[in-house]
Scaffold this motif. Structure first.
Motif, PDB file in Angstrom:
ATOM      1  N   ALA A 277       0.864  -1.234   0.263  1.00  0.00           N
ATOM      2  CA  ALA A 277      -0.159   0.149   0.092  1.00  0.00           C
ATOM      3  C   ALA A 277       0.825   1.300   0.140  1.00  0.00           C
ATOM      4  O   ALA A 277       0.892   2.127   0.984  1.00  0.00           O
ATOM      5  CB  ALA A 277      -0.791  -0.062   1.325  1.00  0.00           C
ATOM      6  N   VAL A 278       1.665   1.377  -1.058  1.00  0.00           N
ATOM      7  CA  VAL A 278       2.454   2.280  -1.002  1.00  0.00           C
ATOM      8  C   VAL A 278       2.073   3.820  -1.176  1.00  0.00           C
ATOM      9  O   VAL A 278       2.592   4.579  -0.394  1.00  0.00           O
ATOM     10  CB  VAL A 278       3.842   2.351  -2.119  1.00  0.00           C
ATOM     11  CG1 VAL A 278       4.511   0.934  -1.988  1.00  0.00           C
ATOM     12  CG2 VAL A 278       2.965   2.272  -3.578  1.00  0.00           C
ATOM     13  N   HIS A 279       0.954   4.052  -1.983  1.00  0.00           N
ATOM     14  CA  HIS A 279       0.400   5.338  -1.864  1.00  0.00           C
ATOM     15  C   HIS A 279      -0.230   5.677  -0.525  1.00  0.00           C
ATOM     16  O   HIS A 279      -0.063   7.055   0.050  1.00  0.00           O
ATOM     17  CB  HIS A 279      -0.449   5.500  -3.068  1.00  0.00           C
ATOM     18  CG  HIS A 279       0.212   5.377  -4.314  1.00  0.00           C
ATOM     19  ND1 HIS A 279       0.349   4.255  -5.164  1.00  0.00           N
ATOM     20  CD2 HIS A 279       0.564   6.435  -5.575  1.00  0.00           C
ATOM     21  CE1 HIS A 279       0.946   4.340  -6.174  1.00  0.00           C
ATOM     22  NE2 HIS A 279       0.961   6.036  -6.311  1.00  0.00           N
ATOM     23  N   GLU A 281       0.502   4.505   2.429  1.00  0.00           N
ATOM     24  CA  GLU A 281       1.628   4.693   3.448  1.00  0.00           C
ATOM     25  C   GLU A 281       2.209   6.177   3.335  1.00  0.00           C
ATOM     26  O   GLU A 281       2.418   6.645   4.354  1.00  0.00           O
ATOM     27  CB  GLU A 281       2.584   3.814   3.406  1.00  0.00           C
ATOM     28  CG  GLU A 281       2.415   2.151   3.836  1.00  0.00           C
ATOM     29  CD  GLU A 281       2.429   2.065   5.051  1.00  0.00           C
ATOM     30  OE1 GLU A 281       2.558   2.770   5.754  1.00  0.00           O
ATOM     31  OE2 GLU A 281       2.381   0.807   5.548  1.00  0.00           O
ATOM     32  N   PHE A 282       2.397   6.568   1.994  1.00  0.00           N
ATOM     33  CA  PHE A 282       2.860   7.813   1.994  1.00  0.00           C
ATOM     34  C   PHE A 282       1.969   8.889   2.326  1.00  0.00           C
ATOM     35  O   PHE A 282       2.419   9.742   2.941  1.00  0.00           O
ATOM     36  CB  PHE A 282       3.396   8.154   0.515  1.00  0.00           C
ATOM     37  CG  PHE A 282       3.961   9.336   0.016  1.00  0.00           C
ATOM     38  CD1 PHE A 282       5.198   9.697   0.487  1.00  0.00           C
ATOM     39  CD2 PHE A 282       3.085  10.397  -0.396  1.00  0.00           C
ATOM     40  CE1 PHE A 282       5.524  11.380   0.217  1.00  0.00           C
ATOM     41  CE2 PHE A 282       3.345  11.809  -0.714  1.00  0.00           C
ATOM     42  CZ  PHE A 282       4.855  11.967  -0.396  1.00  0.00           C
ATOM     43  N   LEU A 283       0.671   8.785   1.973  1.00  0.00           N
ATOM     44  CA  LEU A 283      -0.182   9.589   2.437  1.00  0.00           C
ATOM     45  C   LEU A 283      -0.470   9.634   3.938  1.00  0.00           C
ATOM     46  O   LEU A 283      -0.347  10.925   4.527  1.00  0.00           O
ATOM     47  CB  LEU A 283      -1.826   9.320   1.823  1.00  0.00           C
ATOM     48  CG  LEU A 283      -1.779   9.416   0.218  1.00  0.00           C
ATOM     49  CD1 LEU A 283      -3.027   8.920  -0.197  1.00  0.00           C
ATOM     50  CD2 LEU A 283      -1.632  10.940  -0.127  1.00  0.00           C
TER      51      LEU A 283
END
Lengths: 298, 298
Positions: A277-279, A281-283
């Motif tokens: 869930a890279v996006h 996690e970044f958000l």
């Protein structure tokens, strides 16, 4: 029927006003001053330029028997509410939190209460300890959680004000995820970009980025009809194009956001399922950094 | 040789100190007080616990003949420098900006000067109007831009202090893009997440997100060896793991960041080439929102 509303924020006051038209309502607040004010003044509701008033009881603890408790505090304020609820006799409890952060808690919470979960589609702004502005007419939708019996609440909610409809939905997971996916797409992006909801549609790169977030969240939530869900996300963006999302308003106001309730749930689910869930996690990391910043003056 | 250094920031003072050991150097500053202080006190340089001093001239305008002008102001301060440079006789000008935002300007700038571009790999912190701390020994690498003749500068830079090496590179595009890709990957992410550089390696989701940004930037820059470039991005993250990136420091300090120089260039190139850049657009929008915020107290 005797209904207790836990929490004296915008949703709590809104529910207290409308439910008190048909029921004996007590608002349970954290602060003694707010309880005293509600007890003596009742609740005022503003709508379409008019002012309405309803009598209400108020207290700072849950100390009588209720047919229903409606929990309206935010997800990050739930922990102390759980401990109070563990000390009372078995009853019906409807949880009206944004996001789904509380779902992991409720799944582990075996205390014999009949548990219901719901979503609030009204617009409401608290004006004071006893007054709320009903800025957007919507509905409350609820569902039985796990093995709770829906008929109990259906009977209780038989009569309602036409500006405060209450709908039963059969599938709690579909109900909550349907709202979560919209919040997960719109709230963090608008908070980070500091734009109104509509700009996520009108700036092509933002729409494309939102689609990447959407796809990640869909995979985690295992939504059945992705295409329909994506249409709904865009429809909500369009319908609320002039609005600032609650997360943007919280960030600007220097308050804790509902990032844990909304993105935190998705990240926990992703981790349980072994999904990337890279996006998200970044958000999540970026919103948390903003929260830390707005709590101090640069 | 007569060298003019335009800009009295950390890079300007660093260059002025080291170049004055072999040349007749004049620092051109915006503020009269700084020029007066340099003129009377010279430049102090701190390195490894020791203090060094060099005499320097200083002025607030470019009003004598120079064999070389070194432009050290930030990219977003270049516009006023361009107009000054248009009024002087043809000379050699070396541009030492971060990012590549100035490249679009230089391509459209047909004024007859011989133009060179370079990158600064030193660590330097300005301590006062006349003092600079040389915190990290590195190098300056430069290249001829378009049809400029490299030999002119090669002769000028024949002798240098061993702590201030100056290297010629044949390909300006490879030189600048090699640094840009690193900055584009590390700076915006660390500024938004408010983490030290090393955390982009140690948090798997951040590394994966950085890879997406990297791939977007690579496609725009048409880098020849993607794999090697990605290894270099990670190596720099590791070598500077305890550092806060300049963009994070600027955001915390409430200053304008170099987002335009770094991400702005990539977005403009993407648009010229008709390429998508959804991650870079999102990062750019979010950094710009942070800049707006830190300029006001919430």
């Amino acid at each position: 029927m005797k209904i207790g509303i836990i929490g004296g924020g915008s949703v709590g006051l809104l529910c207290a006003y409308y439910l008190s038209l048909y029921h004996d309502v007590t608002v349970v607040t954290r602060r003694q001053e707010q309880a005293a004010a509600i007890q003596s003044e009742g609740i005022r509701l503003y709508k379409g330029g008019e002012e309405f008033r309803a009598d209400c009881s108020a207290d700072t603890s849950i100390n009588s028997d209720f047919d229903l408790l409606v929990v309206t505090v935010k997800q990050h304020q739930l922990q102390s509410v759980f401990s109070s609820l563990e000390r009372i006799g078995k009853t019906n409890i409807l949880f009206l939190q944004n996001g789904m952060g509380h779902i992991h808690d409720l799944k582990d919470w075996h205390v014999g209460h009949s548990i219901y979960v719901g979503i609030v589609e009204h617009g409401a702004v608290r004006k004071s300890d006893t007054a709320v502005d009903h800025t957007g007419l919507g509905a409350i939708k609820w569902s039985a959680f796990d093995d709770a019996e829906p008929d109990r609440l259906n009977i209780l909610f038989q009569h309602n004000h036409s500006d405060f409809p209450i709908y039963y939905e059969t599938d709690w997971y579909r109900l909550l995820t349907g709202k979560l996916i919209v919040n997960a797409c719109i709230n963090p992006l608008t908070a980070l970009l500091q734009v109104k909801n509509g700009e996520l549609l009108t700036t092509p790169a933002y729409l494309a980025f939102m689609k990447l977030v959407f796809q990640e969240a869909c995979r985690i939530l295992k939504l059945e009809n992705e295409e329909k869900a994506w249409e709904r996300v865009q429809a909500v963006c369009g319908q609320t194009k002039e609005n600032r999302s609650s997360m943007l308003v919280d960030v600007i106001g220097g308050r804790q956001t509902e990032a844990d309730a909304i993105i935190g749930y998705l990240l926990k689910e992703a981790s349980l399922q072994g999904l990337d869930a890279v996006h998200l996690e970044f958000l999540y990391g970026s919103i948390k950094a903003l929260e830390r910043n707005t709590n101090k003056v640069f």
